[in-house]
Design a protein around this motif. Structure first.
Motif, PDB file in Angstrom:
ATOM      1  N   SER A 187       0.675  -1.229  -0.033  1.00 21.96           N
ATOM      2  CA  SER A 187       0.019   0.083  -0.115  1.00 21.96           C
ATOM      3  C   SER A 187       0.756   1.330  -0.038  1.00 21.96           C
ATOM      4  O   SER A 187       1.841   1.226   0.757  1.00 21.96           O
ATOM      5  CB  SER A 187      -0.783   0.070   1.155  1.00 21.96           C
ATOM      6  N   GLY A 202      -2.703   4.378  -0.479  1.00 19.47           N
ATOM      7  CA  GLY A 202      -3.687   3.664   0.351  1.00 19.47           C
ATOM      8  C   GLY A 202      -5.255   3.662  -0.022  1.00 19.47           C
ATOM      9  O   GLY A 202      -6.033   2.982   0.330  1.00 19.47           O
ATOM     10  N   TYR A 203      -5.363   4.709  -1.287  1.00 18.51           N
ATOM     11  CA  TYR A 203      -6.686   4.668  -1.648  1.00 18.51           C
ATOM     12  C   TYR A 203      -7.372   3.117  -2.246  1.00 18.51           C
ATOM     13  O   TYR A 203      -8.505   3.191  -1.902  1.00 18.51           O
ATOM     14  CB  TYR A 203      -6.859   5.766  -2.595  1.00 18.51           C
ATOM     15  N   CYS A 204      -6.529   2.612  -3.239  1.00 22.47           N
ATOM     16  CA  CYS A 204      -7.124   1.432  -3.590  1.00 22.47           C
ATOM     17  C   CYS A 204      -7.034   0.214  -2.540  1.00 22.47           C
ATOM     18  O   CYS A 204      -7.670  -0.747  -2.868  1.00 22.47           O
ATOM     19  CB  CYS A 204      -6.236   1.076  -4.853  1.00 22.47           C
ATOM     20  N   ARG A 251      -2.770   3.093  -8.719  1.00 19.67           N
ATOM     21  CA  ARG A 251      -1.723   4.179  -9.532  1.00 19.67           C
ATOM     22  C   ARG A 251      -0.568   4.069  -8.631  1.00 19.67           C
ATOM     23  O   ARG A 251       0.229   4.969  -9.383  1.00 19.67           O
ATOM     24  CB  ARG A 251      -2.761   5.580  -9.490  1.00 19.67           C
ATOM     25  N   CYS A 252      -0.250   3.712  -7.590  1.00 20.10           N
ATOM     26  CA  CYS A 252       0.981   3.898  -6.794  1.00 20.10           C
ATOM     27  C   CYS A 252       2.053   2.832  -7.206  1.00 20.10           C
ATOM     28  O   CYS A 252       3.248   2.983  -7.330  1.00 20.10           O
ATOM     29  CB  CYS A 252       0.750   4.224  -5.576  1.00 20.10           C
ATOM     30  N   THR A 253       1.503   1.556  -6.513  1.00 19.75           N
ATOM     31  CA  THR A 253       2.515   0.626  -6.309  1.00 19.75           C
ATOM     32  C   THR A 253       3.218  -0.304  -7.597  1.00 19.75           C
ATOM     33  O   THR A 253       4.365  -0.905  -7.150  1.00 19.75           O
ATOM     34  CB  THR A 253       1.757  -0.473  -5.540  1.00 19.75           C
TER      35      THR A 253
HETATM   36  S1  FES Z   1      -1.628   2.726  -3.225  1.00 23.48           S
HETATM   37 FE1  FES Z   1      -2.148   4.430  -4.128  1.00 23.48          FE
HETATM   38  S2  FES Z   1      -3.634   3.795  -5.736  1.00 23.48           S
HETATM   39 FE2  FES Z   1      -2.592   1.968  -4.979  1.00 23.48          FE
END
Ligand code: FES
Ligand code: FAD
Ligand code: SF4
Ligand code: FES
Lengths: 160, 338
Positions: free
Chosen positions: A98, A101-103, A136-138
């Motif tokens: 994460s 953390g949004y997803c 969008r992050c990991t």
């Molecule tokens: S941790 Fe940011 S969208 Fe998945």
């Protein structure tokens, strides 16, 4: 129109009067106050709103609250027991699955659903099961490691 | 908190009840998984006063498949079709198409009926209310022009994008329909009328991206059926922008029979290209000989002739058509080889 909605939410029976046009997502967040389930795209494209309905992953942004009458709904709030994180939660936390953390609640519920029906998933099983969720992050590598680790913890007796 | 406009939900339990509600409320809509309908309601595209939830109607939830025939109820979930042993064994094109739809969570929700009746799609249509309003809407909703083909005389080119239809078309499937005027069975091919011809007015049997189904008022799909053909080999393939969640750039279903070194039978169908799923006409003329250049050139010509290249998606139309041709060639070669 409104009707009585009777369900087992996070293991506890609940009864509410809900309008026919209320989405399950809004019921959870606005009526019950469980804000762990996230509103992302609002159109079935991201998976942030994933919850389990009778153990099956479902997009709560496209599900009418009235349509889960008589069923069991589990959100991310159901996982930790007495302050102890579940296997999937620990996986995402300890293996850095994460970032913003949004997803994460959506991924965690899709993963918990997977471990409930398949406690020993292969890499391919994990990828397939998370195919309705976007991060969008990991970059997903850490997420897959997190679920593999969760499966190990689960094999050692930790609830998914 | 009202994300959706007001409507009444009917959680039907029998077919008779559904037909009754349809007769009383001609503007009602069937609600399968809602993975298409709820999005469109949310975006202000549709505002049906009554939704009929089909998920508790036992008559629509049966799936039966063996070496002789296939029958799938309209409320059966896509995940069930994709994982059904007998469907995978005898009708692989159908199981594969179902398994390629959207993502796993969507397949737990989406139904066969919803997939067959999926609304057509377009860059200028599948957008929020304010996005569409900024473009003065378009023909498919309340606008005056088609932004894809501004010179179009009242014809919409929105694309049919369901994956099950082409798979079932290659098996000569039929659909069972029910409604206030009774029950009937038609060829699946005749369910789709999105011919989008500029030179003919839109009629009951000749529609476009807006009038894309031949359903009569209040009518709906109850089941889809197909027979098996001994020795038929079939498969589905699809290209999309990413390998999950996305609608197809194009999807291709192929069913063929090989006798010795001879291509004995060939059926090819596409989705994601025209306002209807297209079962390619003229493939019979390509059969009767070995699988050689002549067949592939012939297939290319049929694709060029029958597959549209309107720019209704982010991918250019001519690219989509080329992808369709390439996918078809590859699938034909693979299935023929065994
Ligand atoms: S941790 Fe940011 S969208 Fe998945
Ligand atoms: C992000 C995303 C990606 C997607 N990708 C794909 C894809 O790749 N391929 C694909 O094919 N689909 C895709 N879909 C669409 C969808 O998930 C599936 O097509 C699904 O099968 C639709 O079924 P449903 O039951 O959810 O339809 P619903 O939304 O419930 O219904 C769709 C339409 O059909 C009507 N309808 C439903 N049942 C019947 C019936 N029995 N008779 C007559 N009319 C009926 C409804 O009134 C509505 O107009 C995608 C959706 C999303 C949100
Ligand atoms: S093809 Fe034209 S009329 Fe049809 S939805 Fe697109 S812009 Fe609108
Ligand atoms: S908010 Fe439900 S899928 Fe994005």
């Amino acid at each position: 129109m409104a009707r009585i909605l009777e369900l087992v939410l996070n293991g506890r029976r609940r009864v509410d009067a809900v309008p026919d046009n209320l989405l399950l997502l809004d019921y959870l967040r606005e009526v019950v106050g469980l804000t762990g389930t996230k509103t992302g795209c609002d159109g079935g494209e991201c998976g942030a709103c994933t919850v389990l309905v009778d153990d099956q992953p479902r997009l709560s942004c496209l599900t009418l609250a009235a349509s889960v009458n008589g069923q069991g709904v589990d959100t991310v709030e159901s996982l930790a027991q007495d302050g102890r994180l579940s296997a999937v939660q620990r996986g995402f936390h300890e293996k850095l699955g994460s970032q913003c953390g949004y997803c994460t609640p959506g991924f965690i519920m899709a993963s918990a659903g997977l471990l409930r029906r398949n406690p020993h998933p292969s890499d391919q099983d994990i990828r397939a099961a998370l195919g309705s969720n976007i991060c969008r992050c990991t970059g997903y590598v850490k997420i897959i490691e997190a679920v593999k680790y969760a499966a190990e913890l689960h094999a050692g007796g930790v609830a998914p | 908190m009202d994300a959706l406009p007001e409507f009444a939900l009917v959680r039907a339990t029998t077919l008779e009840e559904m037909i009754g509600v349809r007769a009383r409320h001609p503007d009602s809509r069937l609600l399968g998984g809602g993975t298409d309908l709820v999005v469109n309601i949310r975006r202000g595209i549709l505002a049906p006063p009554v939704l009929i939830d089909v998920n508790d109607v036992a008559e629509l939830r049966a799936i039966r498949a063996d070496a002789r025939s296939l029958e799938i109820g309209a409320a059966v979930k896509l995940a069930e079709v994709a994982a059904h042993e007998e469907v995978m064994r005898h009708y692989p094109v159908v199981a594969q198409a179902a398994g390629f739809i959207a993502g796993p969570t969507h397949r737990n929700m989406g139904t066969v009926g919803g997939n067959l009746c999926l609304d057509t799609r377009c860059l200028f249509y599948n957008q929020s209310e304010w996005w569409r309003a900024a473009n003065h809407h378009c023909l498919k909703t309340t606008g005056e022009v088609c932004h894809v083909a501004p010179k179009s005389r009242g014809v919409c080119f929105a694309t049919f994008s369901g994956d099950l239809a082409p798979a079932l078309l290659t098996l000569n499937a039929e659909v069972d329909l029910a409604g206030p005027a009774g029950k009937r069975t038609i060829a699946l091919e005749n369910l789709y009328i999105g011919y989008a011809r500029q030179d003919r007015p839109i009629t009951e049997s000749d529609g476009d991206g807006k009038y894309y189904l031949s359903l009569r008022p209040g009518e709906f799909v109850t089941a889809v059926r197909a027979g098996n053909t001994a020795g038929l080999r079939s498969a589905y393939d699809k290209v999309r922008i990413r390998r999950s969640i996305e609608y197809p750039v194009t999807g291709v279903a192929v069913a063929l029979r090989r006798q010795g070194d001879v291509l004995a039978d060939l059926r090819v169908a596409f989705t994601g290209t025209n306002p209807r799923p297209v079962l390619l006409k003229g493939t019979a003329e390509l059969c009767g000989g070995p699988l050689e250049g002549r067949v592939f050139d012939g297939l290319d010509a049929l694709v060029r002739d029958q597959i549209m290249s309107m720019k209704t998606t982010f991918t250019p139309g001519h690219y989509r058509r080329r992808v369709a041709g390439v996918l078809a060639r590859r699938l034909v070669a693979r299935l023929f080889a065994g």
